[in-house]
Design an enzyme around this catalytic site. Structure first.
Site, PDB file in Angstrom:
ATOM      1  N   CYS A   1       0.810  -1.215   0.000  1.00  0.00           N
ATOM      2  CA  CYS A   1       0.000   0.000   0.000  1.00  0.00           C
ATOM      3  C   CYS A   1       0.849   1.274   0.000  1.00  0.00           C
ATOM      4  O   CYS A   1       1.930   1.327   0.562  1.00  0.00           O
ATOM      5  CB  CYS A   1      -0.942   0.083   1.187  1.00  0.00           C
ATOM      6  SG  CYS A   1      -1.920  -1.382   1.433  1.00  0.00           S
TER       7      CYS A   1
ATOM      8  N   ARG B   1       3.212   0.398  -5.300  1.00  0.00           N
ATOM      9  CA  ARG B   1       3.147  -0.251  -3.987  1.00  0.00           C
ATOM     10  C   ARG B   1       1.884  -1.097  -3.816  1.00  0.00           C
ATOM     11  O   ARG B   1       1.723  -1.790  -2.811  1.00  0.00           O
ATOM     12  CB  ARG B   1       3.206   0.803  -2.876  1.00  0.00           C
ATOM     13  CG  ARG B   1       4.483   1.614  -2.875  1.00  0.00           C
ATOM     14  CD  ARG B   1       4.457   2.633  -1.762  1.00  0.00           C
ATOM     15  NE  ARG B   1       4.401   1.997  -0.464  1.00  0.00           N
ATOM     16  CZ  ARG B   1       5.445   1.556   0.204  1.00  0.00           C
ATOM     17  NH1 ARG B   1       6.646   1.683  -0.307  1.00  0.00           N
ATOM     18  NH2 ARG B   1       5.305   0.991   1.380  1.00  0.00           N
TER      19      ARG B   1
ATOM     20  N   TRP C   1      -2.751  -2.721  -1.642  1.00  0.00           N
ATOM     21  CA  TRP C   1      -2.340  -4.091  -1.943  1.00  0.00           C
ATOM     22  C   TRP C   1      -2.954  -4.913  -0.822  1.00  0.00           C
ATOM     23  O   TRP C   1      -2.509  -4.846   0.328  1.00  0.00           O
ATOM     24  CB  TRP C   1      -0.819  -4.197  -1.921  1.00  0.00           C
ATOM     25  CG  TRP C   1      -0.269  -5.515  -2.354  1.00  0.00           C
ATOM     26  CD1 TRP C   1      -0.019  -5.910  -3.637  1.00  0.00           C
ATOM     27  CD2 TRP C   1       0.136  -6.613  -1.512  1.00  0.00           C
ATOM     28  NE1 TRP C   1       0.510  -7.184  -3.641  1.00  0.00           N
ATOM     29  CE2 TRP C   1       0.609  -7.642  -2.356  1.00  0.00           C
ATOM     30  CE3 TRP C   1       0.139  -6.825  -0.142  1.00  0.00           C
ATOM     31  CZ2 TRP C   1       1.085  -8.856  -1.878  1.00  0.00           C
ATOM     32  CZ3 TRP C   1       0.598  -8.039   0.342  1.00  0.00           C
ATOM     33  CH2 TRP C   1       1.074  -9.040  -0.530  1.00  0.00           C
TER      34      TRP C   1
ATOM     35  N   ASN D   1      -0.882   1.780   5.965  1.00  0.00           N
ATOM     36  CA  ASN D   1      -0.059   0.764   5.292  1.00  0.00           C
ATOM     37  C   ASN D   1       0.575  -0.086   6.391  1.00  0.00           C
ATOM     38  O   ASN D   1       1.190   0.462   7.298  1.00  0.00           O
ATOM     39  CB  ASN D   1       1.020   1.480   4.460  1.00  0.00           C
ATOM     40  CG  ASN D   1       2.166   0.566   4.049  1.00  0.00           C
ATOM     41  OD1 ASN D   1       3.292   1.009   3.955  1.00  0.00           O
ATOM     42  ND2 ASN D   1       1.911  -0.686   3.797  1.00  0.00           N
ATOM     43  N   GLY D   2       0.381  -1.393   6.314  1.00  0.00           N
ATOM     44  CA  GLY D   2       0.956  -2.274   7.333  1.00  0.00           C
ATOM     45  C   GLY D   2      -0.066  -3.301   7.771  1.00  0.00           C
ATOM     46  O   GLY D   2      -1.081  -3.507   7.100  1.00  0.00           O
TER      47      GLY D   2
ATOM     48  N   GLU E   1      18.102 -14.734 -11.556  1.00  0.00           N
ATOM     49  CA  GLU E   1      17.463 -13.433 -11.755  1.00  0.00           C
ATOM     50  C   GLU E   1      16.678 -13.410 -13.068  1.00  0.00           C
ATOM     51  O   GLU E   1      15.570 -12.883 -13.128  1.00  0.00           O
ATOM     52  CB  GLU E   1      18.539 -12.331 -11.703  1.00  0.00           C
ATOM     53  CG  GLU E   1      18.042 -10.921 -11.957  1.00  0.00           C
ATOM     54  CD  GLU E   1      16.949 -10.434 -11.021  1.00  0.00           C
ATOM     55  OE1 GLU E   1      16.670 -11.083  -9.998  1.00  0.00           O
ATOM     56  OE2 GLU E   1      16.336  -9.395 -11.337  1.00  0.00           O
TER      57      GLU E   1
ATOM     58  N   LYS F   1      12.614 -12.780 -13.288  1.00  0.00           N
ATOM     59  CA  LYS F   1      12.000 -11.723 -14.102  1.00  0.00           C
ATOM     60  C   LYS F   1      10.852 -12.295 -14.932  1.00  0.00           C
ATOM     61  O   LYS F   1       9.782 -11.721 -15.019  1.00  0.00           O
ATOM     62  CB  LYS F   1      13.023 -11.081 -15.057  1.00  0.00           C
ATOM     63  CG  LYS F   1      14.041 -10.180 -14.429  1.00  0.00           C
ATOM     64  CD  LYS F   1      13.546  -8.800 -14.060  1.00  0.00           C
ATOM     65  CE  LYS F   1      13.066  -8.664 -12.663  1.00  0.00           C
ATOM     66  NZ  LYS F   1      13.871  -8.699 -11.520  1.00  0.00           N
TER      67      LYS F   1
ATOM     68  N   GLU G   1       7.888 -13.198 -12.688  1.00  0.00           N
ATOM     69  CA  GLU G   1       7.238 -12.022 -12.105  1.00  0.00           C
ATOM     70  C   GLU G   1       6.317 -11.312 -13.082  1.00  0.00           C
ATOM     71  O   GLU G   1       5.208 -10.941 -12.731  1.00  0.00           O
ATOM     72  CB  GLU G   1       8.306 -10.985 -11.692  1.00  0.00           C
ATOM     73  CG  GLU G   1       8.990 -11.229 -10.401  1.00  0.00           C
ATOM     74  CD  GLU G   1       9.999 -10.117 -10.122  1.00  0.00           C
ATOM     75  OE1 GLU G   1       9.977  -9.576  -9.016  1.00  0.00           O
ATOM     76  OE2 GLU G   1      10.823  -9.773 -10.999  1.00  0.00           O
TER      77      GLU G   1
ATOM     78  N   HIS H   1      20.531 -33.882 -12.109  1.00  0.00           N
ATOM     79  CA  HIS H   1      19.991 -34.534 -10.918  1.00  0.00           C
ATOM     80  C   HIS H   1      18.490 -34.285 -10.762  1.00  0.00           C
ATOM     81  O   HIS H   1      17.962 -34.426  -9.668  1.00  0.00           O
ATOM     82  CB  HIS H   1      20.740 -34.052  -9.669  1.00  0.00           C
ATOM     83  CG  HIS H   1      22.196 -34.416  -9.692  1.00  0.00           C
ATOM     84  ND1 HIS H   1      22.638 -35.726  -9.689  1.00  0.00           N
ATOM     85  CD2 HIS H   1      23.314 -33.646  -9.777  1.00  0.00           C
ATOM     86  CE1 HIS H   1      23.970 -35.738  -9.728  1.00  0.00           C
ATOM     87  NE2 HIS H   1      24.393 -34.487  -9.792  1.00  0.00           N
TER      88      HIS H   1
ATOM     89  N   LYS I   1       6.118  -3.498  -5.226  1.00  0.00           N
ATOM     90  CA  LYS I   1       7.554  -3.225  -5.264  1.00  0.00           C
ATOM     91  C   LYS I   1       8.177  -3.306  -3.877  1.00  0.00           C
ATOM     92  O   LYS I   1       9.265  -3.806  -3.708  1.00  0.00           O
ATOM     93  CB  LYS I   1       7.812  -1.846  -5.862  1.00  0.00           C
ATOM     94  CG  LYS I   1       9.293  -1.602  -6.034  1.00  0.00           C
ATOM     95  CD  LYS I   1       9.573  -0.725  -7.187  1.00  0.00           C
ATOM     96  CE  LYS I   1      11.041  -0.711  -7.515  1.00  0.00           C
ATOM     97  NZ  LYS I   1      11.504  -1.962  -8.127  1.00  0.00           N
TER      98      LYS I   1
HETATM   99  C1  G6P Z   1       9.656  -7.265  -3.934  1.00  0.00           C
HETATM  100  C2  G6P Z   1       9.838  -6.769  -5.351  1.00  0.00           C
HETATM  101  C3  G6P Z   1      11.154  -7.298  -5.922  1.00  0.00           C
HETATM  102  C4  G6P Z   1      12.312  -6.955  -4.998  1.00  0.00           C
HETATM  103  C5  G6P Z   1      12.072  -7.469  -3.574  1.00  0.00           C
HETATM  104  C6  G6P Z   1      13.128  -6.969  -2.608  1.00  0.00           C
HETATM  105  O1  G6P Z   1       9.380  -8.625  -3.933  1.00  0.00           O
HETATM  106  O2  G6P Z   1       8.753  -7.158  -6.161  1.00  0.00           O
HETATM  107  O3  G6P Z   1      11.382  -6.714  -7.203  1.00  0.00           O
HETATM  108  O4  G6P Z   1      13.480  -7.489  -5.510  1.00  0.00           O
HETATM  109  O5  G6P Z   1      10.814  -6.993  -3.120  1.00  0.00           O
HETATM  110  O6  G6P Z   1      13.064  -5.569  -2.549  1.00  0.00           O
HETATM  111  P1  G6P Z   1      14.199  -4.650  -1.966  1.00  0.00           P
HETATM  112  O7  G6P Z   1      13.616  -3.266  -1.999  1.00  0.00           O
HETATM  113  O8  G6P Z   1      14.459  -5.112  -0.566  1.00  0.00           O
HETATM  114  O9  G6P Z   1      15.378  -4.794  -2.813  1.00  0.00           O
END
Ligand code: G6P
Length: 606
Positions: free
Chosen positions: A2, A28, A75, A101-102, A479, A483, A486, A502, A601
């Site tokens: 949020c 957010r 969110w 938020n929280g 990574e 991506k 996600e 394996h 994010k």
């Molecule tokens: C969320 C985001 C990711 C990010 C992760 C860690 O899951 O969707 O893209 O890598 O948080 O975020 P940070 O701000 O701690 O790097």
């Protein structure tokens, strides 16, 4: 997660400004949104399910009158995304409005008690706050500030909140505990929001609120105290160098693509971090008896790559542990001889902060790498290195990943020098090579983007992908796979290529796409064997290899070329085509890569 915002203006109406700030906070959370203002002795409110643009089209958020207001983009945690569960939430008298938020941990118990006297409308944990404040004001006839403080003393959990009250139309009350909140200082106006980027169009003067603090914000003054101790606090004030344009799309269709293209610039800025700071961090890590690296999501992949760099270049032992598992994996291991290297682009990820707090409470020293000045992680740390990526808005991290890698590369070279592991000449050469990475990324973007797009379009509807690498390239594979998952919602797995025999190799059938990351390092020969293993079973091979790598070319169905990069730093350049691959597959399939479903994010819940 949020996003929340509060604005108070001396002269003009705030709803268009709150709307603008919410757009910047939408990363957010984006399942519902709302704004409440005070006008002519009542709360005016518009909220609904959906993204902000959709809600605005339907309700015209800018038309709410009033010089004070609050806004929220959600969110969902407690209660489905719906109009009723959207914030702001009101008390029974409809005079108090709250955004939050929280997560309020004891909300069930509070709600059960309050429900005897109050009528609840939503399923959210947040709604207990306005009812609690209402009850305190009714009982004690105190002001909003005091009532909010007293209400928060009854609440357990994490929160950043902003509250307005019809009877006091000249004050915003806000508070935070383990959820981000900053205050913006303007001219005849003041602001608060979940992050700095939301306030960039209005002010660059930011006051930081700490956990456990509450503020009363008028248009011309700000007063901060601790929630429990009632001690007056003088907040630290920062001048922010980010510009509002940095948080806009600048002609690109999505923030993610813009941010991928900003990588050469972000890298250059980060590689120019003052050597004294790199040296300070390097010495602190070198002095540690036990070193743990911790992070979440993409930052965790940077941390894993950091572990390889520390071992390979600096002969420094470290362990990388994903933040959500940190406490359980290190029970009885953390003490005063421990150093934590915590990596978080936002500096607000709850899992990472939790790991840091746990380690700190056990006496560890905390060093952090973050992209956001004044973020919670930096305030919990003994030393912070700020990466220079500028604001990152796309939910899937891109440019912040490669600047984290670049920072770790600089640190590992510095440690190598301090420890005398490498000769100065070798360190200089590697540093020189590292300094070339912005150019390499730029060239790769220029030369390979259309090829990657073609490959993406060809493979966009494959249901599964496998990403394989060896050594440090395992982290690049992880990574790249993340991506794709996600933003394109395709099932994909990343594995160390040597381990594929394996288990994962059982998945391979004709046409199965396997992405290999094959820089010409010490793993090169072995990975050729791994390519052959899956090729023999009909896999389609997509390789990311150094230009003119004829051996890999012969074995690949598609090959994306990268100019020579010093091998321990290959993730910095080899990740770029994988970011583009995910982006173009996601857009081909009609998904918005900036706002992937179910994600946010900055994840501020555990
Ligand atoms: C969320 C985001 C990711 C990010 C992760 C860690 O899951 O969707 O893209 O890598 O948080 O975020 P940070 O701000 O701690 O790097």
């Amino acid at each position: 997660m949020c996003g929340i915002v509060g604005i108070i203006e001396k002269n003009s109406s705030v709803s268009p400004l709150i709307h603008e700030a919410l757009k910047r906070l939408e990363y957010r959370g984006y399942d519902s949104a709302g704004i409440a203002t005070i006008h002519q002795n009542s709360i005016c409110i518009k909220k609904d399910k959906g993204k902000i643009d959709e809600i605005h089209q339907k309700l015209d958020l800018d038309s709410l009158p009033g010089r004070i207001g609050i806004g929220h983009t959600r969110w969902a945690t407690h209660g489905l995304p719906s109009k009723i569960n959207a914030h702001p939430h009101l008390d029974c008298t409809k005079k108090i409005a709250v955004v939050h938020n929280g997560i309020i941990e004891n909300f069930l118990e509070l709600r059960e008690d309050l429900e005897r006297r109050h009528r609840f409308e939503s399923e959210t944990d947040t709604e207990v706050i306005p009812h609690l404040i209402e009850e305190i004001i009714l009982k004690t006839r105190c002001d909003l500030y005091t009532a909010t403080r007293k209400a928060l003393q009854k609440i357990r959990g994490t929160y950043a909140i902003v509250v307005i009250y019809v009877e006091e139309p000249n004050v915003l009350v806000c508070a935070r505990n383990e959820s981000p909140l900053v205050i913006g200082i303007g001219k005849n106006a003041n602001y608060c929001a979940s992050d700095i980027t939301a306030l960039l169009p209005f002010t660059k003067k930011i006051a930081l609120l700490n956990d456990g603090e509450i503020a009363a914000i008028n248009y011309d003054k700000i007063h901060v105290e601790t929630i429990n101790g009632e001690v007056v606090v003088k907040p630290e004030i920062y001048d922010i160098s980010w510009s509002p344009e940095m948080a806009q799309k600048g002609g690109y269709p999505h923030f993610m693509l813009k941010e991928i293209h900003e990588q050469p610039h972000a890298l250059t800025g980060t590689l120019l971090i003052r050597p004294e700071i790199i040296d300070q961090v390097a010495r602190a890590l070198n002095d540690s008896k036990k070193l743990y690296i911790t992070a979440a999501g993409t930052s965790n992949h940077a941390g894993l790559a950091g572990k390889y760099m520390f071992s390979k270049l600096s002969a420094l032992q470290s362990q990388a542990i994903i933040s959500s598992e940190f406490q359980e994996s290190t029970t009885n291991l953390i003490d005063q001889d421990t150093t934590i290297l915590a990596i978080s682009q936002s500096g607000e990820t709850a899992d990472t902060l939790n790991a840091v707090r746990f380690a700190k409470n056990n006496g560890a020293k905390i060093i952090s790498v973050t992209n956001v000045m004044g973020s919670t992680i930096s305030r919990l740390s003994d030393l912070t290195l700020y990466t220079q990526a500028g604001p990152e808005i796309g939910v899937a991290a891109t440019k912040t990943f490669i600047v984290q890698l670049a920072s770790l590369a600089l640190i590992s070279l510095q440690i190598a020098e301090i420890r005398g592991v490498l000769e100065s000449r070798e360190v200089d050469q590697l540093r020189e090579g590292l300094m070339q990475t912005p150019k390499i990324v730029e060239k790769t973007l220029k030369k390979e983007e259309s090829l990657v797009r073609d490959i993406a379009y060809e493979y966009a509807y494959k249901p599964n992908f496998l990403f394989l690498g060896r050594g440090i390239s395992t982290t690049t594979a992880m990574e790249g796979s993340l991506k794709l998952k996600e933003i394109a919602y395709i099932h994909s797995e990343a594995y160390p290529a040597g381990e594929s025999k394996h288990g994962p190799i059982a998945l391979i059938e004709p046409g199965f796409p396997v992405v290999f990351i094959t820089p010409p390092d010490e793993t090169h020969e072995k990975i050729i064997g791994n390519i052959m293993e899956v090729k023999a079973r009909g896999a389609k091979i997509i390789s990311i290899a150094e230009q003119n790598d004829h051996d890999i070319k012969k074995l690949s169905d598609k090959i994306i070329s990268i100019p020579p990069t010093p091998t321990p730093f290959s993730p910095i350049t080899y990740i770029v085509p994988l970011q583009l691959l995910a982006y173009y597959i996601a857009t081909k399939r009609g998904f918005d890569p900036d706002k992937p479903r179910n994600l946010a994010k900055s994840v501020t819940v555990l």
